[in-house]
Motif scaffolding. Structure first.
Motif, PDB file in Angstrom:
ATOM      1  N   PRO A 195       4.018 -28.753  22.107  1.00 28.75           N
ATOM      2  CA  PRO A 195       4.525 -27.807  21.119  1.00 28.75           C
ATOM      3  C   PRO A 195       3.445 -27.127  20.277  1.00 28.75           C
ATOM      4  CG  PRO A 195       4.889 -30.055  20.402  1.00 28.75           C
ATOM      5  CD  PRO A 195       4.343 -30.136  21.791  1.00 28.75           C
ATOM      6  N   SER A 196       2.206 -27.634  20.347  1.00 31.15           N
ATOM      7  CA  SER A 196       1.109 -27.016  19.590  1.00 31.15           C
ATOM      8  C   SER A 196      -0.172 -27.121  20.418  1.00 31.15           C
ATOM      9  CB  SER A 196       0.917 -27.724  18.245  1.00 31.15           C
ATOM     10  OG  SER A 196       0.286 -28.977  18.425  1.00 31.15           O
ATOM     11  N   ARG A 197      -1.247 -26.519  19.917  1.00 27.98           N
ATOM     12  CA  ARG A 197      -2.525 -26.579  20.630  1.00 27.98           C
ATOM     13  C   ARG A 197      -3.192 -27.953  20.523  1.00 27.98           C
ATOM     14  NH1 ARG A 197      -1.966 -21.260  19.627  1.00 27.98           N
ATOM     15  NH2 ARG A 197      -2.524 -19.852  21.344  1.00 27.98           N
ATOM     16  N   GLN A 198      -2.550 -28.893  19.883  1.00 29.68           N
ATOM     17  CA  GLN A 198      -3.059 -30.263  19.826  1.00 29.68           C
ATOM     18  C   GLN A 198      -2.630 -31.067  21.045  1.00 29.68           C
ATOM     19  OE1 GLN A 198      -1.693 -31.843  16.127  1.00 29.68           O
ATOM     20  NE2 GLN A 198      -2.986 -30.495  14.915  1.00 29.68           N
ATOM     21  N   TYR A 199      -1.758 -30.513  21.874  1.00 26.69           N
ATOM     22  CA  TYR A 199      -1.229 -31.212  23.043  1.00 26.69           C
ATOM     23  C   TYR A 199      -1.567 -30.424  24.300  1.00 26.69           C
ATOM     24  CZ  TYR A 199       1.576 -33.696  19.591  1.00 26.69           C
ATOM     25  OH  TYR A 199       1.984 -34.445  18.525  1.00 26.69           O
ATOM     26  N   LEU A 200      -2.365 -31.029  25.173  1.00 28.28           N
ATOM     27  CA  LEU A 200      -2.755 -30.364  26.412  1.00 28.28           C
ATOM     28  C   LEU A 200      -3.038 -31.420  27.474  1.00 28.28           C
ATOM     29  CD1 LEU A 200      -3.528 -27.526  27.666  1.00 28.28           C
ATOM     30  CD2 LEU A 200      -5.888 -28.204  27.222  1.00 28.28           C
ATOM     31  N   VAL A 240       7.849 -34.890  17.433  1.00 27.61           N
ATOM     32  CA  VAL A 240       8.962 -33.974  17.662  1.00 27.61           C
ATOM     33  C   VAL A 240       9.720 -33.751  16.367  1.00 27.61           C
ATOM     34  CG1 VAL A 240      11.143 -33.696  18.886  1.00 27.61           C
ATOM     35  CG2 VAL A 240       9.157 -34.576  20.091  1.00 27.61           C
ATOM     36  N   LEU A 241       9.938 -34.826  15.619  1.00 20.48           N
ATOM     37  CA  LEU A 241      10.675 -34.720  14.369  1.00 20.48           C
ATOM     38  C   LEU A 241       9.934 -33.912  13.319  1.00 20.48           C
ATOM     39  CD1 LEU A 241      12.076 -38.328  14.033  1.00 20.48           C
ATOM     40  CD2 LEU A 241      13.358 -36.247  14.494  1.00 20.48           C
ATOM     41  N   ALA A 242       8.630 -33.764  13.498  1.00 25.11           N
ATOM     42  CA  ALA A 242       7.829 -33.019  12.533  1.00 25.11           C
ATOM     43  C   ALA A 242       8.180 -31.541  12.516  1.00 25.11           C
ATOM     44  CB  ALA A 242       6.346 -33.198  12.825  1.00 25.11           C
ATOM     45  N   GLY A 243       9.015 -31.093  13.445  1.00 25.90           N
ATOM     46  CA  GLY A 243       9.498 -29.723  13.418  1.00 25.90           C
ATOM     47  C   GLY A 243       8.599 -28.720  14.102  1.00 25.90           C
ATOM     48  N   CYS A 244       7.787 -29.151  15.050  1.00 22.64           N
ATOM     49  CA  CYS A 244       6.902 -28.253  15.768  1.00 22.64           C
ATOM     50  C   CYS A 244       7.710 -27.282  16.626  1.00 22.64           C
ATOM     51  CB  CYS A 244       5.969 -29.046  16.680  1.00 22.64           C
ATOM     52  SG  CYS A 244       4.884 -30.167  15.800  1.00 22.64           S
ATOM     53  N   ALA A 245       7.177 -26.100  16.824  1.00 16.01           N
ATOM     54  CA  ALA A 245       7.786 -25.153  17.758  1.00 16.01           C
ATOM     55  C   ALA A 245       7.683 -25.734  19.162  1.00 16.01           C
ATOM     56  CB  ALA A 245       7.070 -23.814  17.682  1.00 16.01           C
ATOM     57  N   GLN A 246       8.423 -25.195  20.100  1.00 17.88           N
ATOM     58  CA  GLN A 246       8.421 -25.715  21.457  1.00 17.88           C
ATOM     59  C   GLN A 246       7.175 -25.319  22.258  1.00 17.88           C
ATOM     60  OE1 GLN A 246      10.622 -27.876  22.952  1.00 17.88           O
ATOM     61  NE2 GLN A 246      11.475 -28.119  20.930  1.00 17.88           N
ATOM     62  N   ILE A 247       6.515 -24.225  21.879  1.00 19.28           N
ATOM     63  CA  ILE A 247       5.328 -23.758  22.606  1.00 19.28           C
ATOM     64  C   ILE A 247       4.376 -23.136  21.589  1.00 19.28           C
ATOM     65  CG2 ILE A 247       6.330 -21.496  23.143  1.00 19.28           C
ATOM     66  CD1 ILE A 247       4.937 -21.730  25.935  1.00 19.28           C
ATOM     67  N   PRO A 248       3.075 -23.320  21.769  1.00 22.83           N
ATOM     68  CA  PRO A 248       2.121 -22.746  20.813  1.00 22.83           C
ATOM     69  C   PRO A 248       2.225 -21.214  20.757  1.00 22.83           C
ATOM     70  CG  PRO A 248       1.026 -24.347  22.230  1.00 22.83           C
ATOM     71  CD  PRO A 248       2.394 -24.114  22.806  1.00 22.83           C
ATOM     72  N   GLU A 249       2.013 -20.688  19.595  1.00 23.79           N
ATOM     73  CA  GLU A 249       2.049 -19.234  19.408  1.00 23.79           C
ATOM     74  C   GLU A 249       1.005 -18.572  20.300  1.00 23.79           C
ATOM     75  OE1 GLU A 249       1.382 -15.975  15.849  1.00 23.79           O
ATOM     76  OE2 GLU A 249       1.953 -18.024  15.321  1.00 23.79           O
ATOM     77  N   GLY A 250       1.404 -17.500  20.967  1.00 24.42           N
ATOM     78  CA  GLY A 250       0.502 -16.759  21.831  1.00 24.42           C
ATOM     79  C   GLY A 250       0.328 -17.350  23.223  1.00 24.42           C
ATOM     80  N   VAL A 251       1.036 -18.418  23.530  1.00 23.42           N
ATOM     81  CA  VAL A 251       0.963 -19.060  24.839  1.00 23.42           C
ATOM     82  C   VAL A 251       2.301 -18.862  25.536  1.00 23.42           C
ATOM     83  CG1 VAL A 251       0.658 -21.248  26.057  1.00 23.42           C
ATOM     84  CG2 VAL A 251      -0.700 -20.768  24.014  1.00 23.42           C
ATOM     85  N   GLU A 252       2.266 -18.585  26.829  1.00 20.89           N
ATOM     86  CA  GLU A 252       3.499 -18.377  27.587  1.00 20.89           C
ATOM     87  C   GLU A 252       3.586 -19.352  28.743  1.00 20.89           C
ATOM     88  OE1 GLU A 252       4.099 -14.378  28.892  1.00 20.89           O
ATOM     89  OE2 GLU A 252       3.601 -13.538  26.928  1.00 20.89           O
ATOM     90  N   ALA A 253       4.800 -19.785  29.020  1.00 24.48           N
ATOM     91  CA  ALA A 253       5.045 -20.631  30.185  1.00 24.48           C
ATOM     92  C   ALA A 253       5.018 -19.753  31.435  1.00 24.48           C
ATOM     93  CB  ALA A 253       6.393 -21.329  30.049  1.00 24.48           C
ATOM     94  N   VAL A 254       4.658 -20.357  32.563  1.00 24.76           N
ATOM     95  CA  VAL A 254       4.581 -19.603  33.813  1.00 24.76           C
ATOM     96  C   VAL A 254       5.974 -19.131  34.234  1.00 24.76           C
ATOM     97  CG1 VAL A 254       2.518 -20.797  34.632  1.00 24.76           C
ATOM     98  CG2 VAL A 254       4.764 -21.647  35.293  1.00 24.76           C
ATOM     99  N   GLY A 255       5.999 -17.973  34.864  1.00 22.88           N
ATOM    100  CA  GLY A 255       7.221 -17.455  35.473  1.00 22.88           C
ATOM    101  C   GLY A 255       7.191 -17.753  36.962  1.00 22.88           C
ATOM    102  N   GLY A 256       8.315 -17.562  37.620  1.00 23.85           N
ATOM    103  CA  GLY A 256       8.384 -17.843  39.049  1.00 23.85           C
ATOM    104  C   GLY A 256       8.287 -19.333  39.347  1.00 23.85           C
ATOM    105  N   PHE A 257       8.597 -20.148  38.357  1.00 27.59           N
ATOM    106  CA  PHE A 257       8.491 -21.610  38.475  1.00 27.59           C
ATOM    107  C   PHE A 257       9.568 -22.127  39.425  1.00 27.59           C
ATOM    108  CE2 PHE A 257       9.458 -25.910  36.813  1.00 27.59           C
ATOM    109  CZ  PHE A 257       8.195 -26.468  36.869  1.00 27.59           C
ATOM    110  N   GLU A 258       9.164 -23.005  40.339  1.00 22.50           N
ATOM    111  CA  GLU A 258      10.093 -23.628  41.281  1.00 22.50           C
ATOM    112  C   GLU A 258      10.120 -25.126  41.008  1.00 22.50           C
ATOM    113  OE1 GLU A 258       9.486 -22.383  45.392  1.00 22.50           O
ATOM    114  OE2 GLU A 258       8.340 -20.666  44.617  1.00 22.50           O
ATOM    115  N   ALA A 259      11.155 -25.560  40.310  1.00 24.69           N
ATOM    116  CA  ALA A 259      11.248 -26.958  39.885  1.00 24.69           C
ATOM    117  C   ALA A 259      11.163 -27.914  41.065  1.00 24.69           C
ATOM    118  CB  ALA A 259      12.544 -27.188  39.111  1.00 24.69           C
ATOM    119  N   GLU A 260      11.782 -27.576  42.179  1.00 28.00           N
ATOM    120  CA  GLU A 260      11.785 -28.471  43.335  1.00 28.00           C
ATOM    121  C   GLU A 260      10.369 -28.725  43.850  1.00 28.00           C
ATOM    122  OE1 GLU A 260      13.731 -25.703  43.011  1.00 28.00           O
ATOM    123  OE2 GLU A 260      15.488 -26.861  42.382  1.00 28.00           O
ATOM    124  N   ARG A 261       9.509 -27.731  43.764  1.00 25.14           N
ATOM    125  CA  ARG A 261       8.118 -27.896  44.208  1.00 25.14           C
ATOM    126  C   ARG A 261       7.293 -28.694  43.204  1.00 25.14           C
ATOM    127  NH1 ARG A 261       5.325 -22.558  45.851  1.00 25.14           N
ATOM    128  NH2 ARG A 261       3.800 -24.061  46.631  1.00 25.14           N
TER     129      ARG A 261
END
Length: 170
Positions: A127-132, A11-32
């Motif tokens: 934060p990068s394509r090294q984490y999946l 985290v301290l290495a300064g990585c972005a929060q999400i890999p470039e060109g990748v999107e988080a899902v929409g319509g996410f329901e945290a309770e589920r």
């Protein structure tokens, strides 16, 4: 614990929060999404190396965030390890883009990038394509569901040939 300190260093290495060109899902329901998930597969990292029987349990916090309990069996040492953390939404609660901390004020990306409508299998990127990670509600999810998310990960540029398949026998 060793894996917490290594995650903090990433985290301290300064990585972005999400890999470039990748999107988080929409319509996410945290309770589920709350509850126990089994790690089905992951890309290799020192903080999980040699671990199997890995689970993640998510619990709602009073402040709108999520408590995280990661647990895995370190076979070489014959012992269980746990890491407790907390997650916060980066944008709105209906987007599967969070940041998680296991070490003080330092946060790393936790991005739900694919999620089946029944909330039974999830594809999570760091934060990068090294984490999946592929997570499922059961340790033995249907093969077609796993194949679907592996294919999706490949389409997004992740090295799916390098996935480590997690054993669940405890």
């Amino acid at each position: 614990m060793r894996h917490i300190l290594i995650l903090a260093a990433a985290v301290l290495a300064g990585c972005a929060q999400i890999p470039e060109g990748v999107e988080a899902v929409g319509g996410f329901e945290a309770e589920r999404y709350l509850g126990k998930w089994y790690e089905v597969a992951r890309l290799d990292h020192r903080f999980e190396r040699g671990m199997d029987n890995v689970t993640a349990t998510y619990t709602a916090r009073g402040d709108g965030g999520i408590d995280v309990l990661n647990r895995g069996f370190l076979r070489a040492d014959g012992k269980w390890e746990e890491a407790q953390g907390r997650a916060k939404f980066v944008a709105s609660r209906d987007q599967g883009m969070l940041k998680v901390s296991f070490f003080g004020p330092f946060y790393g990306g936790y991005n739900v990038i694919d999620l089946d409508p029944a909330y039974q299998i999830s594809l999570v990127a760091g934060p990068s394509r090294q984490y999946l990670w592929i997570l499922a509600r059961r340790p033995d999810p249907p093969r077609d569901a796993v194949d679907r998310v592996v294919k999706r990960a490949g389409e997004l540029g992740f090295d799916t040939d390098a996935l480590i398949w997690v054993r669940h026998d405890r």
